[in-house]
Design an enzyme around this catalytic site. Structure first.
Site, PDB file in Angstrom:
ATOM      1  N   PRO A   9     -44.731 -10.978 -21.610  1.00 31.41           N
ATOM      2  CA  PRO A   9     -44.562 -12.401 -21.362  1.00 31.41           C
ATOM      3  C   PRO A   9     -45.573 -12.989 -20.378  1.00 31.41           C
ATOM      4  O   PRO A   9     -45.919 -12.360 -19.385  1.00 31.41           O
ATOM      5  CB  PRO A   9     -43.146 -12.495 -20.786  1.00 31.41           C
ATOM      6  N   ASN A  10     -46.010 -14.173 -20.715  1.00 30.23           N
ATOM      7  CA  ASN A  10     -46.905 -15.007 -19.896  1.00 30.23           C
ATOM      8  C   ASN A  10     -48.368 -14.532 -19.904  1.00 30.23           C
ATOM      9  O   ASN A  10     -49.226 -15.208 -19.344  1.00 30.23           O
ATOM     10  CB  ASN A  10     -46.388 -15.121 -18.450  1.00 30.23           C
ATOM     11  N   ARG A  17     -53.418 -18.796 -15.554  1.00 29.76           N
ATOM     12  CA  ARG A  17     -52.214 -18.401 -14.819  1.00 29.76           C
ATOM     13  C   ARG A  17     -52.611 -17.691 -13.525  1.00 29.76           C
ATOM     14  O   ARG A  17     -53.175 -16.601 -13.565  1.00 29.76           O
ATOM     15  CB  ARG A  17     -51.384 -17.443 -15.689  1.00 29.76           C
ATOM     16  N   TYR A  22     -54.477 -12.860 -11.200  1.00 26.53           N
ATOM     17  CA  TYR A  22     -54.707 -12.208 -12.495  1.00 26.53           C
ATOM     18  C   TYR A  22     -56.136 -12.347 -13.014  1.00 26.53           C
ATOM     19  O   TYR A  22     -56.471 -11.794 -14.061  1.00 26.53           O
ATOM     20  CB  TYR A  22     -53.724 -12.766 -13.528  1.00 26.53           C
ATOM     21  N   ASN A  69     -49.241  -3.789 -21.306  1.00 29.09           N
ATOM     22  CA  ASN A  69     -48.938  -4.503 -20.069  1.00 29.09           C
ATOM     23  C   ASN A  69     -47.608  -5.198 -20.326  1.00 29.09           C
ATOM     24  O   ASN A  69     -47.574  -6.236 -20.987  1.00 29.09           O
ATOM     25  CB  ASN A  69     -50.034  -5.514 -19.722  1.00 29.09           C
ATOM     26  N   ALA A  72     -43.433  -8.878 -16.636  1.00 26.65           N
ATOM     27  CA  ALA A  72     -42.216  -8.787 -15.812  1.00 26.65           C
ATOM     28  C   ALA A  72     -41.171  -7.846 -16.406  1.00 26.65           C
ATOM     29  O   ALA A  72     -40.331  -7.320 -15.667  1.00 26.65           O
ATOM     30  CB  ALA A  72     -41.631 -10.188 -15.619  1.00 26.65           C
ATOM     31  N   HIS A  75     -40.265  -4.386 -14.803  1.00 31.01           N
ATOM     32  CA  HIS A  75     -39.442  -4.186 -13.613  1.00 31.01           C
ATOM     33  C   HIS A  75     -37.953  -4.059 -13.914  1.00 31.01           C
ATOM     34  O   HIS A  75     -37.190  -3.698 -13.030  1.00 31.01           O
ATOM     35  CB  HIS A  75     -39.696  -5.330 -12.622  1.00 31.01           C
ATOM     36  N   GLU A  92     -49.724   2.427 -19.364  1.00 32.24           N
ATOM     37  CA  GLU A  92     -49.245   1.162 -18.796  1.00 32.24           C
ATOM     38  C   GLU A  92     -50.349   0.562 -17.926  1.00 32.24           C
ATOM     39  O   GLU A  92     -50.946   1.274 -17.112  1.00 32.24           O
ATOM     40  CB  GLU A  92     -47.998   1.462 -17.949  1.00 32.24           C
ATOM     41  N   HIS A  94     -51.393  -2.811 -15.436  1.00 31.08           N
ATOM     42  CA  HIS A  94     -51.102  -4.068 -14.738  1.00 31.08           C
ATOM     43  C   HIS A  94     -52.400  -4.586 -14.144  1.00 31.08           C
ATOM     44  O   HIS A  94     -53.131  -3.824 -13.490  1.00 31.08           O
ATOM     45  CB  HIS A  94     -50.072  -3.862 -13.621  1.00 31.08           C
ATOM     46  N   LEU A  95     -52.664  -5.858 -14.373  1.00 36.73           N
ATOM     47  CA  LEU A  95     -53.884  -6.462 -13.835  1.00 36.73           C
ATOM     48  C   LEU A  95     -53.875  -6.442 -12.310  1.00 36.73           C
ATOM     49  O   LEU A  95     -54.884  -6.116 -11.669  1.00 36.73           O
ATOM     50  CB  LEU A  95     -53.986  -7.918 -14.316  1.00 36.73           C
ATOM     51  N   ARG A 101     -47.521  -6.410  -3.854  1.00 36.16           N
ATOM     52  CA  ARG A 101     -46.948  -7.734  -4.070  1.00 36.16           C
ATOM     53  C   ARG A 101     -45.449  -7.744  -3.701  1.00 36.16           C
ATOM     54  O   ARG A 101     -45.018  -6.931  -2.899  1.00 36.16           O
ATOM     55  CB  ARG A 101     -47.208  -8.168  -5.525  1.00 36.16           C
ATOM     56  N   ARG A 105     -41.645  -6.140  -7.684  1.00 37.31           N
ATOM     57  CA  ARG A 105     -42.723  -5.652  -8.574  1.00 37.31           C
ATOM     58  C   ARG A 105     -43.109  -4.199  -8.273  1.00 37.31           C
ATOM     59  O   ARG A 105     -43.940  -3.618  -8.965  1.00 37.31           O
ATOM     60  CB  ARG A 105     -43.971  -6.527  -8.432  1.00 37.31           C
TER      61      ARG A 105
HETATM   62  C1  DQA Z   1     -48.320  -7.913 -14.353  1.00 38.58           C
HETATM   63  C2  DQA Z   1     -47.485  -7.752 -13.072  1.00 38.58           C
HETATM   64  C3  DQA Z   1     -46.053  -8.188 -13.302  1.00 38.58           C
HETATM   65  O1  DQA Z   1     -45.305  -8.046 -12.087  1.00 38.58           O
HETATM   66  C4  DQA Z   1     -46.015  -9.641 -13.732  1.00 38.58           C
HETATM   67  O2  DQA Z   1     -44.683 -10.030 -14.008  1.00 38.58           O
HETATM   68  C5  DQA Z   1     -46.916  -9.934 -14.869  1.00 38.58           C
HETATM   69  C6  DQA Z   1     -48.237  -9.330 -14.892  1.00 38.58           C
HETATM   70  C7  DQA Z   1     -49.807  -7.610 -14.108  1.00 38.58           C
HETATM   71  O3  DQA Z   1     -50.533  -7.494 -15.078  1.00 38.58           O
HETATM   72  O4  DQA Z   1     -50.242  -7.513 -12.943  1.00 38.58           O
HETATM   73  O5  DQA Z   1     -46.598 -10.725 -15.754  1.00 38.58           O
HETATM   74  O6  DQA Z   1     -47.842  -7.004 -15.324  1.00 38.58           O
END
Ligand code: DQA
Length: 138
Positions: A9-10, A17, A22, A69, A72, A75, A92, A94-95, A101, A105
């Protein structure tokens, strides 16, 4: 080689964003840089958890390695973790450096079923994950 690169998501909003967190690479640019490493990388993004679980089932059924990736969902989604556990191999990514953080997270429920977790390297994390899979199994 076929590799599924799955984004939660997102992540479709990359580029605009929270660029300080990111980066400025857009989602379209992320797709291209993944395919520059592996032309057969099948890069997808969804905001729908059921769709993501379906893609992980597809990876399990077709024996396709996965770079994910989970955003959220990382978590708290035990359903995603259970689906990821079915895939032949999962990396896995994560950017951001999630450990630096907010507290929520710091833990990923996906990591225990992943071969590796890459955090904090921005889009280079995707490149590293793809290179590992191509080198390890291709
Ligand atoms: C993320 C880190 C997550 O905590 C966050 O909710 C994201 C992006 C990252 O790529 O750093 O949506 O996965």
């Amino acid at each position: 080689m076929k590799i599924l690169v799955l984004n939660g998501p997102n992540l479709g909003r990359l580029g605009t964003r929270q660029p300080d967190v990111y980066g400025r690479t857009t989602y379209a640019e992320l797709v291209k840089l993944c395919q520059d490493v592996e032309p057969e990388a099948d890069v997808r993004q969804t905001d729908d958890e059921a769709t993501m679980i379906g893609w992980l089932h597809e990876a399990a059924d077709t024996g396709t390695p996965v770079v994910i990736n989970p955003g959220a969902w990382s978590h708290y989604s035990y359903a995603l973790r259970d689906a990821a556990a079915l895939a032949p191999v999962v990396i896995e990514v994560h950017l951001s450096q999630t450990a630096a953080r907010e507290e929520f997270r710091h833990h990923s429920v996906i990591s225990a079923v992943a071969r590796a977790t890459i955090t904090g390297m921005g889009v280079d994390g995707y490149r590293a994950a793809l290179r590992h899979l191509v080198g390890a199994t291709g």
